[in-house]
Design a protein around this motif. Structure first.
Motif, mmCIF file in Angstrom:
data_model
loop_
_atom_site.group_PDB
_atom_site.id
_atom_site.type_symbol
_atom_site.label_atom_id
_atom_site.label_comp_id
_atom_site.label_asym_id
_atom_site.label_seq_id
_atom_site.Cartn_x
_atom_site.Cartn_y
_atom_site.Cartn_z
ATOM 1 N N GLN A 149 0.549 -0.866 -0.343
ATOM 2 C CA GLN A 149 -0.159 -0.229 -0.049
ATOM 3 C C GLN A 149 1.352 1.242 -0.300
ATOM 4 O OE1 GLN A 149 -2.109 -1.054 3.989
ATOM 5 N NE2 GLN A 149 -0.997 0.718 4.847
ATOM 6 N N GLU A 150 0.264 2.515 -0.803
ATOM 7 C CA GLU A 150 0.719 3.273 -1.015
ATOM 8 C C GLU A 150 2.722 3.375 -1.300
ATOM 9 O OE1 GLU A 150 0.353 5.032 3.427
ATOM 10 O OE2 GLU A 150 -1.866 5.733 2.926
ATOM 11 N N ASN A 151 2.701 2.470 -1.889
ATOM 12 C CA ASN A 151 4.544 3.044 -2.413
ATOM 13 C C ASN A 151 4.994 2.381 -1.510
ATOM 14 O OD1 ASN A 151 3.474 3.919 -4.930
ATOM 15 N ND2 ASN A 151 3.574 6.296 -4.019
ATOM 16 N N THR A 152 4.308 0.688 -0.521
ATOM 17 C CA THR A 152 5.215 0.512 0.139
ATOM 18 C C THR A 152 5.250 -1.235 0.499
ATOM 19 O OG1 THR A 152 4.497 1.180 2.279
ATOM 20 C CG2 THR A 152 6.217 2.812 1.805
ATOM 21 N N THR A 153 5.641 -1.941 0.382
ATOM 22 C CA THR A 153 5.678 -3.742 0.995
ATOM 23 C C THR A 153 5.768 -3.734 2.455
ATOM 24 O OG1 THR A 153 7.022 -4.359 -0.784
ATOM 25 C CG2 THR A 153 6.158 -5.325 1.064
ATOM 26 N N ASN A 154 4.233 -3.918 3.113
ATOM 27 C CA ASN A 154 4.566 -4.145 4.539
ATOM 28 C C ASN A 154 4.149 -5.877 5.119
ATOM 29 O OD1 ASN A 154 4.157 -1.336 4.650
ATOM 30 N ND2 ASN A 154 2.227 -1.008 5.076
ATOM 31 N N HIS A 155 5.413 -5.965 6.724
ATOM 32 C CA HIS A 155 5.242 -7.100 6.632
ATOM 33 C C HIS A 155 5.058 -7.110 7.974
ATOM 34 C CE1 HIS A 155 8.304 -7.488 3.312
ATOM 35 N NE2 HIS A 155 7.742 -8.911 3.092
ATOM 36 N N VAL A 156 3.701 -7.647 8.456
ATOM 37 C CA VAL A 156 3.641 -7.663 9.751
ATOM 38 C C VAL A 156 4.997 -9.354 10.293
ATOM 39 C CG1 VAL A 156 1.912 -7.837 11.679
ATOM 40 C CG2 VAL A 156 1.570 -7.115 9.597
ATOM 41 N N LEU A 157 5.218 -8.563 11.788
ATOM 42 C CA LEU A 157 6.286 -9.449 11.865
ATOM 43 C C LEU A 157 6.246 -10.466 13.355
ATOM 44 C CD1 LEU A 157 9.961 -8.063 11.267
ATOM 45 C CD2 LEU A 157 8.698 -9.634 9.777
ATOM 46 N N GLY A 158 5.961 -11.437 13.700
ATOM 47 C CA GLY A 158 5.744 -11.647 15.092
ATOM 48 C C GLY A 158 6.956 -11.750 16.007
ATOM 49 N N ASP A 159 7.112 -11.353 17.118
ATOM 50 C CA ASP A 159 8.108 -12.755 17.795
ATOM 51 C C ASP A 159 8.522 -13.810 18.200
ATOM 52 O OD1 ASP A 159 9.757 -12.958 20.059
ATOM 53 O OD2 ASP A 159 10.044 -11.271 20.715
ATOM 54 N N PRO A 160 9.411 -14.855 17.428
ATOM 55 C CA PRO A 160 9.974 -15.408 17.746
ATOM 56 C C PRO A 160 9.291 -16.109 18.716
ATOM 57 C CG PRO A 160 11.001 -14.564 16.234
ATOM 58 C CD PRO A 160 10.832 -13.893 17.329
ATOM 59 N N GLU A 161 9.226 -15.870 20.130
ATOM 60 C CA GLU A 161 9.361 -16.602 21.066
ATOM 61 C C GLU A 161 7.830 -15.976 21.638
ATOM 62 O OE1 GLU A 161 11.648 -18.461 22.887
ATOM 63 O OE2 GLU A 161 12.437 -17.406 20.883
ATOM 64 N N LEU A 164 10.919 -5.560 -4.413
ATOM 65 C CA LEU A 164 12.814 -5.911 -4.243
ATOM 66 C C LEU A 164 12.445 -6.952 -3.295
ATOM 67 C CD1 LEU A 164 14.016 -2.904 -5.537
ATOM 68 C CD2 LEU A 164 12.996 -4.819 -6.963
ATOM 69 N N ASN A 165 11.752 -6.097 -1.683
ATOM 70 C CA ASN A 165 11.962 -7.326 -0.851
ATOM 71 C C ASN A 165 10.632 -7.657 -0.117
ATOM 72 O OD1 ASN A 165 14.714 -6.750 -0.072
ATOM 73 N ND2 ASN A 165 14.019 -4.980 0.467
ATOM 74 N N THR A 166 10.214 -8.330 -0.743
ATOM 75 C CA THR A 166 8.958 -9.049 -0.557
ATOM 76 C C THR A 166 8.860 -11.144 0.039
ATOM 77 O OG1 THR A 166 6.781 -7.629 -2.183
ATOM 78 C CG2 THR A 166 6.405 -9.890 -0.761
#
Length: 253
Positions: A79-91, A106-108
């Motif tokens: 969205q809005e010219n960005t790629t957004n990743h939602v990261l969860g804490d592995p713990e 480029l970084n998906t």
């Protein structure tokens, strides 16, 4: 360059122990200067719990705006010219933080990928997140384990305002030895490798613990003296403990 090498001894570089200190001086320009240029290692859980409108992660006198973290991709959107990743804490995957990357496409990364992210804390619409300028996949689990140790040490170091105490000339109130991994600890056989082998061999050594000689052989350490320093470091940090004697070790659950 390692993150903790980006400022000098005169500015409070290096590590100090997890101890009780006298009241440190109030927030000052030098602390802000360090915090502005240092990407502090911090877990996703800590970012999730401390998110604020000021776009800072505060530890003691240090208001960090640049962070280094690792997490597992829970979702991806553009969205809005960005790629957004939602990261969860592995713990704790219920704790999450959003990462925006301006290099759309480029970084998906797909869900389930473990990532390392470096970037600035930002308010993303009505959410808090990171505007990244470095993002990559983490392949080696040892790298993640080393990151967890760095994040824990950084939290102790800056929450206790050690650089401020050292600059104030109150260094004599610091109790204990340096909390960082020993200087002669090698990349091939250090604290992260010790924790890794204790994890893998947990079912074999049970309550007896794993001996120094077995640990040395398992991680390919060349110096017993260096190994013992690494083991003592992990004891001081609360990761392992002695079992039947001073030569057997086990993980703290």
């Amino acid at each position: 360059m390692a993150w903790n090498e980006s400022f000098s001894v005169a500015e409070g570089g290096g590590w100090a122990g997890d101890a009780s200190f006298a009241t440190a001086p109030p927030k000052e320009a030098q602390s802000i200067k360090v915090a502005e240029r240092l990407p502090v290692p911090v877990t996703i859980s800590a970012l999730h719990d401390s998110a604020n409108a000021e776009e800072k992660y505060e530890l003691g006198d240090f208001p960090f705006s640049t962070v280094l973290t690792m997490g597992i991709v829970k979702s991806v959107s553009e969205q809005e010219n960005t790629t957004n990743h939602v990261l969860g804490d592995p713990e704790d995957m219920d704790k999450e933080f959003e990462v925006a990357d301006a290099d759309t496409g480029l970084n998906t990364f797909v869900e389930g990928t473990k990532l390392m992210v470096v970037g600035k804390l930002r308010s993303l619409s009505d959410r808090h997140g990171i505007m990244s300028y470095g993002i990559r996949e983490v392949i080696d689990e040892k790298e993640y384990m080393a990151f967890r140790l760095e994040a824990k040490i950084a939290k102790h170091y800056f929450e206790k305002n050690v650089p401020s105490i050292l600059r104030s000339g109150m260094g004599e109130v610091i109790v204990g030895c340096a909390a960082g991994a020993p200087a002669d600890s090698t990349a091939a056989a250090g604290p992260a490798e010790i924790i890794d082998v204790l994890h893998r061999e947990r079912d074999n050594y049970e309550a007896t613990g794993m001996s120094e000689s077995d640990i040395k052989r398992a991680i390919g350490a060349t110096s017993m003296e260096s190994l013992q320093k690494d083991l003592q470091f992990l004891i001081n940090e609360g990761h392992i403990y002695n079992t039947t004697d001073d030569e057997h070790y086990a993980l703290i659950d």
